[in-house]
Design an enzyme around this catalytic site. Structure first.
Site, mmCIF file in Angstrom:
data_model
loop_
_atom_site.group_PDB
_atom_site.id
_atom_site.type_symbol
_atom_site.label_atom_id
_atom_site.label_comp_id
_atom_site.label_asym_id
_atom_site.label_seq_id
_atom_site.Cartn_x
_atom_site.Cartn_y
_atom_site.Cartn_z
ATOM 1 N N ASP A 221 28.850 -14.699 -28.696
ATOM 2 C CA ASP A 221 28.792 -13.709 -29.765
ATOM 3 C C ASP A 221 27.764 -12.708 -29.262
ATOM 4 O O ASP A 221 26.565 -12.999 -29.251
ATOM 5 C CB ASP A 221 28.314 -14.349 -31.076
ATOM 6 C CG ASP A 221 28.288 -13.333 -32.207
ATOM 7 O OD1 ASP A 221 27.860 -12.192 -31.970
ATOM 8 O OD2 ASP A 221 28.689 -13.680 -33.330
ATOM 9 N N HIS A 222 28.231 -11.545 -28.825
ATOM 10 C CA HIS A 222 27.302 -10.680 -28.098
ATOM 11 C C HIS A 222 26.157 -10.177 -28.965
ATOM 12 O O HIS A 222 25.132 -9.769 -28.458
ATOM 13 C CB HIS A 222 28.043 -9.535 -27.389
ATOM 14 C CG HIS A 222 28.439 -8.410 -28.283
ATOM 15 N ND1 HIS A 222 29.530 -8.459 -29.102
ATOM 16 C CD2 HIS A 222 27.888 -7.186 -28.492
ATOM 17 C CE1 HIS A 222 29.625 -7.317 -29.773
ATOM 18 N NE2 HIS A 222 28.645 -6.526 -29.414
ATOM 19 N N HIS B 17 29.588 -11.960 -35.949
ATOM 20 C CA HIS B 17 28.335 -11.214 -35.820
ATOM 21 C C HIS B 17 27.499 -11.207 -37.104
ATOM 22 O O HIS B 17 26.293 -11.465 -37.081
ATOM 23 C CB HIS B 17 28.611 -9.756 -35.437
ATOM 24 C CG HIS B 17 29.498 -9.590 -34.239
ATOM 25 N ND1 HIS B 17 29.455 -10.434 -33.162
ATOM 26 C CD2 HIS B 17 30.451 -8.671 -33.946
ATOM 27 C CE1 HIS B 17 30.342 -10.038 -32.265
ATOM 28 N NE2 HIS B 17 30.959 -8.978 -32.712
HETATM 29 C C1 BG6 Z 1 33.084 -6.425 -31.278
HETATM 30 C C2 BG6 Z 1 34.180 -6.050 -32.220
HETATM 31 O O1 BG6 Z 1 32.871 -7.800 -31.286
HETATM 32 O O2 BG6 Z 1 31.888 -5.760 -31.679
HETATM 33 C C3 BG6 Z 1 34.385 -4.547 -32.243
HETATM 34 O O3 BG6 Z 1 35.383 -6.675 -31.804
HETATM 35 C C4 BG6 Z 1 33.086 -3.841 -32.541
HETATM 36 O O4 BG6 Z 1 35.369 -4.183 -33.183
HETATM 37 C C5 BG6 Z 1 31.973 -4.350 -31.636
HETATM 38 O O5 BG6 Z 1 33.294 -2.461 -32.332
HETATM 39 C C6 BG6 Z 1 30.624 -3.799 -32.062
HETATM 40 O O6 BG6 Z 1 29.667 -4.154 -31.117
HETATM 41 P P1 BG6 Z 1 28.383 -3.260 -30.873
HETATM 42 O O7 BG6 Z 1 27.584 -4.028 -29.881
HETATM 43 O O8 BG6 Z 1 28.867 -1.934 -30.348
HETATM 44 O O9 BG6 Z 1 27.725 -3.107 -32.204
#
Ligand code: BG6
Length: 505
Positions: free
Chosen positions: A190-191, A253
């Site tokens: 989960d980044h 997230h």
């Molecule tokens: C991803 C989603 O996990 O996270 C995307 O699939 C979203 O839809 C993205 O745009 C948002 O990540 P960040 O790091 O740009 O806030």
């Protein structure tokens, strides 16, 4: 002369170096690989955080040779030309169809050669940067060829989201993965957990003594978590039309952000201890009442509007989207956590695409003073203290409080104490994937999702998703103008509790 407002003095730093390893990326010709994975691995390399001995092997259907793949890798890296060259010489490619056995036997031989050449001691990481339907067949094939065995070196698999599309499918996928892999080999990514400011929440809460005593329902009035994006669905309609915002952002997230803000202190800073606390927290979340869901959970879809002064189309006009689509691109909800710490404190959470601006933040509003000693000023007119944890784009923490405005009269102002990562540390926080790739190489699962955490989160959302899907046309879905903060029903959700959203300026 300018005097720094906040001084920063490192007093504790750990840095571990990974063992030799070969990283195989499935989906090597895709977007994730070129935008995130290769640049992150290269940055780790520049920082001296890659092991001395490593190789990167790309796998995909696209016809590349090692040479043409390297040219593609070169295009996405920037920095010292010698370093780029050094890195590129460790990248390789293998082409094939993911369902063809010959791909896996080729892969086995190639890995065997590379392991000899780079002396990686049999340590392997497999990154699944492919559509979810391929996770299982790839892992099973790797298993059949002995590539997931840990007899000689470790073998770890990184799995991107979505992990299943509801509780049953997630359980099913998990059960089958576990037939080949042990839980300590599965790295569900989960980044958001790799973002610096997100990691900082635990340090903030548990390495300071002044916040934890007031981190509860006695002192906190409510918590808001906003993850807003100004981009639309872009070229991802194929995925998004089956996912929608609740699956795409809330189940993973948003819940991870919530867990770090609300969980109890873990016994140690250790993966299992932290995951145990997350599970406990998710189990304490009050189930949403299905017969009165609209009062708790609002969904929206963007219509036309303006972003940065430019006209943008509505969701249903985006390429690849069904013109009658009922998929949500926005959601706002009120969560209640039924435990001793949080009883009675609402957690308002919202996320959406094509909103007013890109901002992710957690806002903790404390209770107002219980009584005002300033006779002309009732307690309810004194603003509450607010703590804002900015996750992006301006990573930092802001605490607001009241102070006397200088002068002979009694004037009060709200001031802020403001810490910005970029100003204090003089650098922008690294890309989330850097940290997560490094942790996987180190065998640290703290910032990954354990199976039961994933399951508990799906348990919360699956009944709602099923209800909306079964109601189809009649499920409530409010259209909002692109470039705003979502549908008015989102404002109403919080207004009826006498509160409002803090919208970033
Ligand atoms: C991803 C989603 O996990 O996270 C995307 O699939 C979203 O839809 C993205 O745009 C948002 O990540 P960040 O790091 O740009 O806030």
């Amino acid at each position: 002369m300018s005097v720094p407002v906040i001084t920063c003095k490192d007093f504790f730093c750990t840095e571990s170096h990974p063992q030799p390893v070969g990283i195989t990326i499935f989906g090597a010709s895709g977007d994730l690989t070129s935008r995130k994975l290769l640049p992150s691995l290269f940055n780790l390399f520049l920082k001296g955080l890659m092991p001395e001995n490593f190789y990167i092997l790309g796998v995909a259907r696209t016809e590349f040779t090692d040479e043409t793949f390297r040219e593609k890798v070169r295009e996405v890296l920037s920095g010292d030309a010698d370093k780029v060259q050094d890195f590129i010489e460790r990248t390789f490619y293998i082409q094939g169809e993911y369902d063809s056995l010959s791909l896996y036997s080729d892969l086995k031989w190639k890995i065997r050669d590379l392991e000899k050449k780079f002396m990686t001691n049999g340590n392997k990481i497999f990154y699944m940067a492919v559509p979810p339907a391929l996770y299982l067949p790839i892992v099973e094939n790797l298993g059949d060829l002995g590539l997931t065995s840990q007899e000689n070196g470790f073998s770890r698999v990184i799995i991107e989201k979505p992990f299943g599309f509801d509780l049953d499918s997630a359980n099913e996928l998990d059960k089958h993965l576990h037939a080949t892999l042990k839980e300590n080999q599965i790295y569900r990514i989960d980044h958001y957990l790799g973002k610096e400011t997100v990691q900082n929440i635990l340090i903030f809460r548990f390495a300071n003594s002044i916040f934890e005593p007031i981190w509860n329902n006695q002192y906190i009035d409510n918590v808001q978590i906003t993850v807003a994006e100004d981009i639309g669905v872009e070229h991802r309609a194929g995925y998004y039309e089956h996912a929608g915002l609740v699956r795409d952002m809330f189940q993973n997230h948003m819940m991870q952000l919530l867990s770090l803000v609300a969980m109890e202190p873990p016994a140690f800073f250790d993966a299992d201890e932290i995951h145990n606390e997350k599970v406990k927290l998710f189990r304490s979340i009050r189930p949403f009442p299905l017969d009165d869901l609209d009062s708790w959970f609002v969904r929206g879809q963007y219509g036309r509007g303006k972003i940065g002064g430019k006209e943008v189309v509505s969701y249903v006009e985006e390429p690849g989207v069904n013109p009658h689509s009922r998929v949500e691109t926005f959601a706002a909800a009120k969560f209640m956590i039924d435990n001793w710490r949080w009883s009675g404190v609402p957690f308002y959470m919202r996320s959406g695409k094509r909103l007013s601006k890109r901002v992710s933040e957690i806002i903790i509003t404390f209770k107002r003073v219980p009584h005002s000693i300033f006779t002309q000023l009732p307690a309810k007119s004194i603003p509450p203290n607010i703590l804002r944890i900015n996750i992006q784009p301006e990573e930092g923490i802001v605490l607001s409080f009241q102070a006397k405005h200088p002068g002979p009269k009694l004037c009060m102002s709200t001031l802020t104490m403001d810490f910005k990562y970029a100003e204090v540390f003089g650098i922008r926080p690294p890309e989330a994937y850097e940290r997560l790739l490094l942790d996987c190489m180190l065998g640290d699962q703290t910032l990954f999702i354990r199976d039961d955490v994933m399951r508990e989160s799906w348990k919360i959302f699956t009944p709602l998703i099923k209800k909306w899907e079964s109601e189809n046309e009649s499920a409530k879905l409010d259209i909002y103008e692109a470039g705003t903060w979502g549908p008015s029903s989102s404002d109403e959700l919080i207004k009826k509790d006498g509160r409002e959203w803090y919208n970033a300026l």
